[in-house]
Design a protein around this motif. Structure first.
Motif, PDB file in Angstrom:
ATOM      1  N   VAL A  48       0.846  -1.203   0.000  1.00 37.12           N
ATOM      2  CA  VAL A  48       0.000   0.000   0.000  1.00 37.12           C
ATOM      3  C   VAL A  48       0.877   1.247   0.000  1.00 37.12           C
ATOM      4  O   VAL A  48       1.858   1.330   0.742  1.00 37.12           O
ATOM      5  N   LEU A  49       0.519   2.215  -0.820  1.00 33.39           N
ATOM      6  CA  LEU A  49       1.265   3.470  -0.901  1.00 33.39           C
ATOM      7  C   LEU A  49       1.114   4.269   0.394  1.00 33.39           C
ATOM      8  O   LEU A  49       0.000   4.430   0.909  1.00 33.39           O
ATOM      9  N   VAL A  50       2.236   4.781   0.912  1.00 35.68           N
ATOM     10  CA  VAL A  50       2.232   5.582   2.131  1.00 35.68           C
ATOM     11  C   VAL A  50       3.030   6.860   1.858  1.00 35.68           C
ATOM     12  O   VAL A  50       4.201   6.796   1.476  1.00 35.68           O
ATOM     13  N   LEU A  51       2.390   8.001   2.024  1.00 36.60           N
ATOM     14  CA  LEU A  51       3.064   9.287   1.889  1.00 36.60           C
ATOM     15  C   LEU A  51       3.354   9.836   3.280  1.00 36.60           C
ATOM     16  O   LEU A  51       2.471   9.840   4.142  1.00 36.60           O
ATOM     17  N   VAL A  52       4.583  10.285   3.486  1.00 31.65           N
ATOM     18  CA  VAL A  52       5.020  10.735   4.808  1.00 31.65           C
ATOM     19  C   VAL A  52       5.519  12.173   4.701  1.00 31.65           C
ATOM     20  O   VAL A  52       6.454  12.451   3.932  1.00 31.65           O
ATOM     21  N   GLU A  53       4.897  13.069   5.427  1.00 35.10           N
ATOM     22  CA  GLU A  53       5.335  14.471   5.469  1.00 35.10           C
ATOM     23  C   GLU A  53       5.975  14.737   6.821  1.00 35.10           C
ATOM     24  O   GLU A  53       5.434  14.347   7.862  1.00 35.10           O
ATOM     25  N   VAL A  54       7.118  15.426   6.808  1.00 35.76           N
ATOM     26  CA  VAL A  54       7.912  15.637   8.015  1.00 35.76           C
ATOM     27  C   VAL A  54       8.049  17.133   8.280  1.00 35.76           C
ATOM     28  O   VAL A  54       8.441  17.893   7.386  1.00 35.76           O
ATOM     29  N   LYS A  55       7.724  17.562   9.508  1.00 35.78           N
ATOM     30  CA  LYS A  55       7.846  18.962   9.907  1.00 35.78           C
ATOM     31  C   LYS A  55       8.615  19.034  11.219  1.00 35.78           C
ATOM     32  O   LYS A  55       8.174  18.487  12.231  1.00 35.78           O
ATOM     33  N   HIS A  56       9.749  19.705  11.183  1.00 34.22           N
ATOM     34  CA  HIS A  56      10.562  19.836  12.394  1.00 34.22           C
ATOM     35  C   HIS A  56      10.365  21.215  13.008  1.00 34.22           C
ATOM     36  O   HIS A  56      10.648  22.231  12.376  1.00 34.22           O
ATOM     37  N   PHE A  57       9.848  21.237  14.241  1.00 32.90           N
ATOM     38  CA  PHE A  57       9.662  22.471  14.991  1.00 32.90           C
ATOM     39  C   PHE A  57      10.209  22.278  16.398  1.00 32.90           C
ATOM     40  O   PHE A  57      10.358  21.144  16.873  1.00 32.90           O
ATOM     41  N   ALA A  85      -4.357   4.320  -0.255  1.00 31.99           N
ATOM     42  CA  ALA A  85      -3.172   5.081   0.163  1.00 31.99           C
ATOM     43  C   ALA A  85      -3.338   5.652   1.562  1.00 31.99           C
ATOM     44  O   ALA A  85      -4.440   6.044   1.965  1.00 31.99           O
ATOM     45  N   ARG A  86      -2.229   5.676   2.293  1.00 34.38           N
ATOM     46  CA  ARG A  86      -2.233   6.205   3.651  1.00 34.38           C
ATOM     47  C   ARG A  86      -1.269   7.375   3.755  1.00 34.38           C
ATOM     48  O   ARG A  86      -0.390   7.557   2.917  1.00 34.38           O
ATOM     49  N   ALA A  87      -1.445   8.169   4.798  1.00 35.36           N
ATOM     50  CA  ALA A  87      -0.559   9.310   5.037  1.00 35.36           C
ATOM     51  C   ALA A  87      -0.116   9.306   6.486  1.00 35.36           C
ATOM     52  O   ALA A  87      -0.887   8.947   7.392  1.00 35.36           O
TER      53      ALA A  87
END
Length: 330
Positions: A48-57, A85-87
Motif C-alpha cells: 500500500v502506498l504511504v506518503l510521509v510528510e515531516v515537519k521539524h519544529f 493510500a495512507r498518510a
C-alpha cells in the motif's frame, strides 16, 4: 534524544530510518523529490502506498493547522488513483486539538513528539546513528554561527502578544497597518523587496497600504510572477472587530491591475472573513484574474512561526491558494 537539537534534515533522516526499521520500503526520499508534496513516498508490507510528510519544529511550537489541511487535500487527490493510500504526518513538536481533529477526518496518522520518542525506544539502534550525524552538523553550525554578526531573533510569541494587545477598531487602524507591514517584511525578505507604504496610484485617486516588489527568482515567489503575472504584492490591512466582508475585498481588488503587473494581493484582518468576502474573492479571480489571499491573526502568527523555525512561511499562503483553486468551479 533531544529532538530540539536536530536540524530539519537530520530529523528527516531520523524519520526515514524509523520507517525502514518498521518495515516500510522507501521509494522516494526528500533528496530525490522537490519542496512540494510529501517528503517520503513508501509502501508498507502489503504494497500500500504511504506518503510521509515531516515537519521539524521546536518543543514550544504548535504544528500549523494549515499544514494538516494541505496534506489532507493532497491525500484526497492521491486516493483518486490509489484508494488504499495512507498518510503519516510527523512533527517534532505537538498537534493542537484542531489539527488532530482535521488529521482524523482526513484519515492521516500523526506522529507527534511523544510518538517519535516512543518509537525510538523500540528501535534504539537508530539513536546513535542520528546522534553522531547531529553532533557533526552541530559542530559545523557552531563554526558558521561564529561568523555571524547578529542573531536571528525568535518572534512568534512576541508577534502573538503584540496582536493580542492591539485592540481591533478604528482608533488603532494605523498601528495595525504598521505592525502588519513590519511582519510581512520580516518573514518574506529577501523574496519580497522593501515595500512602498501608503503608495498613491498614478492618477492620485487611491492609496494602497503597502506594495511589495517580488524579488524571488525561485519558487514559490517566482511562481507568483509567472503564473499570476504579478511583479508586485499589494497588502491591505483591515483592523475590523467583525469579520471582513465583500466591500473590503472589493477595495483591495480595485488596486490590482494586470497592466501594472499588480495581480496578487494579501488582505490581513483580525477575525477572518464572512461568506460575502469569499464570494467577492472568487469573482475577482474569475472575472479579472485578480488573486487575493485573506489572512487573519492566527495565520499571521503561523507565518512568523514557520519563518523562525527555518521553514518557508509561504506555506500558509500556498495552503489557502490550493484550497481555493481545488474548490473553484465554473
Amino acid at each position: 534524544m533531544d529532538l530540539d537539537a536536530l536540524d530539519h534534515q537530520t530529523f528527516e533522516l531520523l524519520v526515514g530510518l524509523l520507517l525502514k526499521r518498521m518495515g516500510y520500503s522507501i521509494r522516494r526520499t526528500p533528496e530525490q523529490g522537490t519542496p512540494i508534496g510529501a517528503d517520503f513516498e513508501a509502501t508498507d508490507d502489503a504494497g500500500v502506498l504511504v506518503l510521509v510528510e515531516v515537519k521539524h519544529f521546536r518543543r514550544s511550537a504548535i504544528l500549523p493547522t494549515s499544514v494538516v489541511k494541505q496534506l489532507s487535500g493532497e491525500m484526497s487527490r492521491v486516493r483518486g488513483q490509489h484508494p488504499q493510500a495512507r498518510a503519516i504526518l510527523v512533527t517534532s513538536s505537538e498537534f493542537n486539538d484542531a489539527a488532530r481533529e482535521y488529521a482524523a477526518s482526513g484519515d492521516i496518522t500523526v506522529w507527534d513528539r511523544n510518538e517519535v520518542l516512543r518509537l525510538l525506544t523500540v528501535h534504539q539502534d537508530v539513536v546513535p546513528v542520528v546522534q553522531e550525524i547531529a553532533a557533526s552538523r552541530s559542530r559545523l553550525g557552531d563554526a558558521v554561527r561564529s561568523l555571524r554578526t547578529f542573531p536571528l531573533l525568535s518572534r512568534s510569541q512576541q508577534v502573538a502578544a503584540e496582536l493580542k494587545a492591539l485592540p481591533a477598531g478604528r482608533d488603532t487602524w494605523r498601528d495595525y497597518e504598521i505592525l502588519g507591514t513590519r511582519i510581512l517584511t520580516d518573514v518574506f525578505t529577501p523574496h519580497l523587496g522593501a515595500p512602498d507604504v501608503q503608495s498613491r496610484t498614478d492618477d492620485g485617486l487611491d492609496i494602497m497600504d503597502a506594495v511589495f516588489p517580488v524579488r524571488g527568482t525561485a519558487p514559490p515567489w517566482s511562481t507568483v510572477r509567472s503564473e499570476y503575472r504579478s511583479r508586485f504584492v499589494v497588502a491591505e490591512f483591515k483592523n475590523f472587530v467583525e469579520p471582513i466582508e465583500q466591500r473590503q475585498v472589493e477595495s483591495l481588488s480595485q488596486y490590482l491591475w494586470d497592466k501594472a503587473f499588480r495581480s496578487f494581493g494579501l488582505l490581513l484582518s483580525r477575525n477572518g472573513h464572512a461568506t460575502s468576502a469569499a464570494l467577492a474573492r472568487r469573482r475577482a479571480w474569475v472575472e479579472s484574474d485578480r488573486l487575493i489571499v485573506m489572512l487573519n491573526d492566527e495565520d499571521v502568527v503561523d507565518l512568523v512561526r514557520l519563518w523562525e523555525q527555518g521553514e518557508d512561511p509561504f506555506q500558509v499562503v500556498d495552503a489557502q491558494l490550493e484550497d481555493f483553486f481545488r474548490r473553484l468551479n465554473p
